[in-house]
Design a protein around this motif. Structure first.
Motif, PDB file in Angstrom:
ATOM      1  N   UNK A  79       0.624  -1.322  -0.149  1.00 45.86           N
ATOM      2  CA  UNK A  79       0.225  -0.229   0.014  1.00 45.86           C
ATOM      3  C   UNK A  79       0.988   1.122   0.140  1.00 45.86           C
ATOM      4  N   UNK A  80       1.718   1.375   0.739  1.00 44.09           N
ATOM      5  CA  UNK A  80       3.037   1.938   0.153  1.00 44.09           C
ATOM      6  C   UNK A  80       3.909   2.192  -1.319  1.00 44.09           C
ATOM      7  N   UNK A  81       3.479   1.166  -1.903  1.00 48.73           N
ATOM      8  CA  UNK A  81       3.957   2.111  -2.655  1.00 48.73           C
ATOM      9  C   UNK A  81       5.328   1.490  -3.551  1.00 48.73           C
ATOM     10  N   UNK A  82       6.013  -0.652  -2.376  1.00 50.55           N
ATOM     11  CA  UNK A  82       6.639  -0.703  -2.398  1.00 50.55           C
ATOM     12  C   UNK A  82       6.461  -1.829  -3.472  1.00 50.55           C
ATOM     13  N   UNK A  83       7.768  -2.806  -4.270  1.00 54.40           N
ATOM     14  CA  UNK A  83       7.155  -3.886  -4.890  1.00 54.40           C
ATOM     15  C   UNK A  83       8.024  -5.268  -4.095  1.00 54.40           C
ATOM     16  N   UNK A  84       6.692  -5.984  -4.139  1.00 60.32           N
ATOM     17  CA  UNK A  84       7.035  -7.107  -3.665  1.00 60.32           C
ATOM     18  C   UNK A  84       7.560  -8.264  -4.264  1.00 60.32           C
ATOM     19  N   UNK A  85       8.675  -8.685  -3.500  1.00 57.46           N
ATOM     20  CA  UNK A  85       8.653  -9.632  -3.779  1.00 57.46           C
ATOM     21  C   UNK A  85       9.336 -11.244  -3.031  1.00 57.46           C
ATOM     22  N   UNK A  86       8.519 -12.270  -3.414  1.00 62.45           N
ATOM     23  CA  UNK A  86       8.299 -13.437  -2.511  1.00 62.45           C
ATOM     24  C   UNK A  86       9.282 -14.216  -2.210  1.00 62.45           C
ATOM     25  N   UNK A  87       9.923 -15.392  -1.446  1.00 67.29           N
ATOM     26  CA  UNK A  87      10.775 -16.134  -1.210  1.00 67.29           C
ATOM     27  C   UNK A  87       9.890 -17.651  -0.958  1.00 67.29           C
ATOM     28  N   UNK A  88      11.082 -18.265  -1.071  1.00 67.55           N
ATOM     29  CA  UNK A  88      10.327 -19.647  -0.823  1.00 67.55           C
ATOM     30  C   UNK A  88      11.314 -20.124   0.649  1.00 67.55           C
ATOM     31  N   UNK A  89      10.647 -20.968   1.389  1.00 63.09           N
ATOM     32  CA  UNK A  89      10.321 -20.874   2.932  1.00 63.09           C
ATOM     33  C   UNK A  89      11.337 -22.570   2.223  1.00 63.09           C
ATOM     34  N   UNK A  90      11.823 -23.008   3.689  1.00 68.78           N
ATOM     35  CA  UNK A  90      12.451 -24.224   3.689  1.00 68.78           C
ATOM     36  C   UNK A  90      11.638 -25.811   4.714  1.00 68.78           C
ATOM     37  N   UNK A  91      12.035 -26.219   4.243  1.00 75.29           N
ATOM     38  CA  UNK A  91      11.753 -27.719   4.625  1.00 75.29           C
ATOM     39  C   UNK A  91      11.301 -27.735   6.038  1.00 75.29           C
ATOM     40  N   UNK A  92      12.542 -27.707   6.349  1.00 71.52           N
ATOM     41  CA  UNK A  92      12.789 -28.103   8.325  1.00 71.52           C
ATOM     42  C   UNK A  92      11.783 -26.574   9.035  1.00 71.52           C
ATOM     43  N   UNK A  93      11.548 -26.058   8.869  1.00 73.89           N
ATOM     44  CA  UNK A  93      11.309 -25.223  10.113  1.00 73.89           C
ATOM     45  C   UNK A  93       9.578 -24.452   9.508  1.00 73.89           C
ATOM     46  N   UNK A  94       9.367 -24.800   8.117  1.00 70.28           N
ATOM     47  CA  UNK A  94       8.334 -23.748   7.156  1.00 70.28           C
ATOM     48  C   UNK A  94       8.495 -21.898   7.706  1.00 70.28           C
ATOM     49  N   UNK A  95       9.830 -21.860   7.714  1.00 75.84           N
ATOM     50  CA  UNK A  95      10.153 -20.525   7.415  1.00 75.84           C
ATOM     51  C   UNK A  95      11.246 -19.761   6.235  1.00 75.84           C
ATOM     52  N   UNK A  96      11.703 -19.078   5.867  1.00 74.52           N
ATOM     53  CA  UNK A  96      12.155 -18.124   4.790  1.00 74.52           C
ATOM     54  C   UNK A  96      13.477 -18.931   5.342  1.00 74.52           C
ATOM     55  N   UNK A  97      13.927 -19.585   3.949  1.00 73.64           N
ATOM     56  CA  UNK A  97      15.232 -20.347   3.391  1.00 73.64           C
ATOM     57  C   UNK A  97      16.543 -19.418   3.440  1.00 73.64           C
ATOM     58  N   UNK A  98      17.235 -19.574   4.284  1.00 75.75           N
ATOM     59  CA  UNK A  98      18.076 -18.566   4.817  1.00 75.75           C
ATOM     60  C   UNK A  98      18.820 -18.987   3.449  1.00 75.75           C
ATOM     61  N   UNK A  99      19.464 -19.904   3.132  1.00 76.00           N
ATOM     62  CA  UNK A  99      20.299 -20.292   1.609  1.00 76.00           C
ATOM     63  C   UNK A  99      19.834 -19.696   0.468  1.00 76.00           C
ATOM     64  N   UNK A 100      18.309 -19.568   0.615  1.00 77.12           N
ATOM     65  CA  UNK A 100      17.745 -19.111  -0.729  1.00 77.12           C
ATOM     66  C   UNK A 100      17.662 -17.444  -0.964  1.00 77.12           C
TER      67      UNK A 100
END
Length: 410
Positions: free
Chosen positions: A128-149
């Protein structure tokens, strides 16, 4: 008296079970003599005791607005509970995220990076502030943001001259993201980290409280959260300058002046004394709530893990989830029914369950957004089901388990 057995129906207006499920759903007597079972909700509000007294005292004090001693007392108590030095209580968790984006300098055209597997509020203020969003996948071991990716994507973005303004990991369903690895990857390129910890108060990652290590973190006290004030949120940091700036914006950016002076524009994001009074009482129950939710999860594992095709959200060795929600994965080929059949069967007997978050890069509202990876998030959405995780009687959780067991392939 002869009994006629009929499948249990939902409440008026609720989904009816599929006819194909008629031979495996729990049955009840037909007619007015049989009361429908009490509905089991996914994560209903839970009182700690003492809320009514706190509300009475607040009303008598006449401090109702987002001012006075009660919100500040809540902020002090939340600082102790969260492990952060500075706390700003806000009108919602989404408001806290909005303030976080504002003070980290997000402007139109900036890039904001976040995992796709999350609730829309994680990134909606930035969009809503006008930013462009880039989405990243999650890691299967925690279901949270994949640090290596993330690490590889940041290096590529640096080569292209398009580093994000901020990275927003999400502590999902009570599970902390690996902030040590995420912050390390971001620090190399000078990118600040804003942790969306709305779902994970009481959780730990690498021995630290949820969100600890990020430049800023946000929490929610919505009615379905492990600690609720009936609404509200918090923006926290160990940098007092950031919270001082956020507090200024949260109060319409009013300058110190006998008249109303505004050098810039802010928001009305204050946390009322009424909500703060409820939240103060609730915070005392945090540790017992975490223990209770973890016990609910353990009972699901004990009651269902032996079934073919059933597994549960993992807990990495470096974390301790609050298990805000107990989440199950269903391999339809092995189990004999897919996620939606299981959800429908539960709903037919007045048991609420929800699919895992639909990845945001699949949402029409974010059509055209960039996605890095995605197969893990999509697979979790297709197979994941959030089970009732709040305060339940033992017999109520047994009802949930029984319905699922009846659906398993013999």
């Amino acid at each position: 008296m002869a009994l006629r057995l009929t499948p249990t129906s939902g409440a008026p207006g609720e989904a009816s079970p599929s006819a194909a499920l008629g031979n495996i759903l729990p049955f009840r007597r037909s007619g007015a003599e049989a009361d429908p079972p009490r509905r089991i909700h996914l994560s209903p509000p839970q009182l700690a005791g003492g809320e009514m007294q706190a509300l009475e005292e607040t009303l008598r004090s006449r401090w109702l607005a987002p001012a006075g001693p009660i919100p500040r007392a809540f902020e002090a108590a939340f600082a102790e509970a969260s492990g952060f030095g500075e706390v700003l209580a806000t009108s919602s968790g989404t408001a806290a995220l909005h303030l976080g984006y504002r003070i980290l300098g997000v402007t139109p055209g900036d890039e904001v990076w976040a995992p796709s597997l999350t609730f829309v509020a994680t990134v909606s203020p930035a969009a809503q502030m006008g930013a462009r969003i880039t989405f990243l996948d999650v890691e299967p071991g925690s279901w949270t943001l994949d640090p290596d990716l993330l690490r590889d994507a940041l290096a590529q973005a640096a080569r292209e001259g398009r580093l994000p303004r901020v990275v927003v990991p999400v502590d999902l369903y009570g599970q902390c993201a690996d902030l040590d690895a995420i912050v390390s990857a971001c620090d190399r390129w000078g990118v600040p980290v804003l942790s969306d910890s709305a779902e994970s108060l009481g959780a730990q990652g690498r021995g630290r409280a949820a969100g600890k290590g990020a430049r800023l973190a946000c929490f929610s006290f919505n009615g379905n959260k492990i600690i609720t004030a009936g609404g509200g949120g918090a923006l926290v940091s160990d940098d007092p300058r950031l919270i001082t700036s956020a507090r200024h914006f949260s109060m319409q950016a009013k300058e110190s002046s006998p008249h109303y002076q505004h050098e810039t524009l802010g928001y009305s994001y204050g946390f009322s004394s009424v909500l703060a009074a409820v939240g103060l009482v609730q915070l005392r129950a945090l540790e017992s709530r975490v223990a209770a939710r973890r016990a609910v999860f353990a009972r699901y594992v004990a009651g269902l893990a032996d079934l073919p095709g059933i597994s549960f959200m993992p807990e990495p060795a470096w974390g301790r989830s609050s298990r805000w929600l107990s989440v199950m994965l269903i391999d339809a080929d092995r189990f004999g029914a897919d996620r939606e059949v299981v959800r429908g069967a539960l709903e037919a007997v007045r048991i609420e369950s929800r699919p895992v978050w639909k990845p945001l890069h699949l949402q029409p509202a974010f059509r055209g957004s960039r996605m890095i990876g995605g197969n893990v998030s999509i697979g979790l959405f297709e197979r994941g089901l959030c089970l009732p995780s709040g305060a339940m009687e033992p017999g109520e959780q047994a009802r949930v388990i029984e319905v699922i067991r009846r659906l398993a392939r013999a």
